[in-house]
Design a protein around this motif. Structure first.
Motif, mmCIF file in Angstrom:
data_model
loop_
_atom_site.group_PDB
_atom_site.id
_atom_site.type_symbol
_atom_site.label_atom_id
_atom_site.label_comp_id
_atom_site.label_asym_id
_atom_site.label_seq_id
_atom_site.Cartn_x
_atom_site.Cartn_y
_atom_site.Cartn_z
ATOM 1 N N ALA A 41 -23.415 4.558 1.685
ATOM 2 C CA ALA A 41 -23.966 4.467 3.095
ATOM 3 C C ALA A 41 -25.276 5.228 2.880
ATOM 4 O O ALA A 41 -26.220 4.429 3.788
ATOM 5 C CB ALA A 41 -23.161 5.033 4.051
ATOM 6 N N GLU A 67 -33.942 1.377 12.317
ATOM 7 C CA GLU A 67 -33.153 1.232 11.530
ATOM 8 C C GLU A 67 -32.357 2.598 10.998
ATOM 9 O O GLU A 67 -31.340 2.341 10.427
ATOM 10 C CB GLU A 67 -34.064 0.668 10.198
ATOM 11 N N ARG A 70 -29.485 2.769 13.325
ATOM 12 C CA ARG A 70 -28.254 1.893 12.677
ATOM 13 C C ARG A 70 -27.795 2.207 11.508
ATOM 14 O O ARG A 70 -26.510 2.078 11.316
ATOM 15 C CB ARG A 70 -29.011 0.435 12.966
ATOM 16 N N ALA A 71 -28.584 2.708 10.547
ATOM 17 C CA ALA A 71 -28.071 3.285 9.514
ATOM 18 C C ALA A 71 -27.195 4.356 9.542
ATOM 19 O O ALA A 71 -26.205 4.301 8.976
ATOM 20 C CB ALA A 71 -29.059 3.374 8.227
ATOM 21 N N GLN A 73 -25.490 5.123 12.238
ATOM 22 C CA GLN A 73 -24.471 4.869 12.900
ATOM 23 C C GLN A 73 -23.554 4.090 11.928
ATOM 24 O O GLN A 73 -22.143 4.092 11.937
ATOM 25 C CB GLN A 73 -24.911 3.746 14.040
ATOM 26 N N ASP A 74 -24.108 3.024 11.095
ATOM 27 C CA ASP A 74 -23.132 2.483 10.084
ATOM 28 C C ASP A 74 -22.456 3.414 9.219
ATOM 29 O O ASP A 74 -21.353 3.283 8.658
ATOM 30 C CB ASP A 74 -24.083 1.449 9.440
ATOM 31 N N ALA A 77 -19.661 5.386 10.934
ATOM 32 C CA ALA A 77 -18.814 4.124 11.268
ATOM 33 C C ALA A 77 -17.768 4.009 9.973
ATOM 34 O O ALA A 77 -16.719 3.860 9.914
ATOM 35 C CB ALA A 77 -19.250 2.903 11.815
ATOM 36 N N ALA A 78 -18.553 4.057 8.874
ATOM 37 C CA ALA A 78 -17.833 3.564 7.461
ATOM 38 C C ALA A 78 -16.983 5.072 6.994
ATOM 39 O O ALA A 78 -16.009 5.009 6.720
ATOM 40 C CB ALA A 78 -18.918 3.450 6.549
ATOM 41 N N THR A 81 -13.813 4.814 9.453
ATOM 42 C CA THR A 81 -12.888 4.071 9.014
ATOM 43 C C THR A 81 -12.206 4.660 7.685
ATOM 44 O O THR A 81 -11.171 4.405 7.745
ATOM 45 C CB THR A 81 -13.671 2.728 8.717
#
Length: 169
Positions: A41, A67, A70-71, A73-74, A77-78, A81
């Motif tokens: 990530a 960006e 978003r990165a 947040q990604d 989130a990863a 998960t």
């Protein structure tokens, strides 16, 4: 009838022992997977950031900010998960180990039955649970001492301590 607080101590001790053995393996895999997920990530976030800077200073400043958010947040989130998947795997592994412990030691089943009768009284209708342990009922009250219920309660008691599974060693 008052039941001593430590009536389930032997069962709890067995559950904790089985959980710790299983948790050691799962924790190792969880840490490895979490570290790889974070590395990936972070690498993706760096690539996105580099691309945004190439787009231009004026327009790129706003785009880079979007960006980065978003990165992040990604990545978060990863990670969440991965944590959820690993916690689910840990719970399943602990349940499996506790089931094996019940299968190997018949006294655990009888101790659960005795505990259920102490909790509900001698008139309790005790039923063997399909995966090990027992459930018991009297009118208006029910006790679930099945392997899944015992394991779930033990895992739930970890509470915020479960967060230590994802901390660096």
């Amino acid at each position: 009838m008052t039941v001593p607080v430590d009536a389930l101590s032997p069962v709890r001790a067995e559950l904790l022992h089985a959980a710790r053995v299983s948790a050691d393996e799962v924790i190792h895999r969880a840490r490895t997977d979490a570290e790889e997920t974070l590395r990936s990530a972070r690498a993706a976030a760096e690539a996105v950031l580099d691309r945004a800077q190439v787009l231009g200073r004026a327009d790129g400043a706003a785009a880079a900010t979007r960006e980065r958010v978003r990165a992040a947040q990604d990545a978060w989130a990863a990670e969440l998960t991965a944590r959820a998947d690993l916690y689910t795997a840990l719970r399943a592994a602990v349940r499996a180990n506790v089931r094996r412990a019940f299968a190997k030691d018949a006294t655990l089943q009888s101790r659960c039955a005795e505990t259920a009768r102490r909790l509900l009284g001698p008139q309790a209708q005790v039923t063997a649970a399909s995966e090990g342990g027992v459930t018991a009922e009297v009118p208006g009250r029910r006790v679930d001492l099945s392997v899944d219920a015992l394991t779930d309660r033990a895992m739930d008691r970890l509470g915020v301590l479960a967060e230590t599974l994802w901390e660096p060693a």
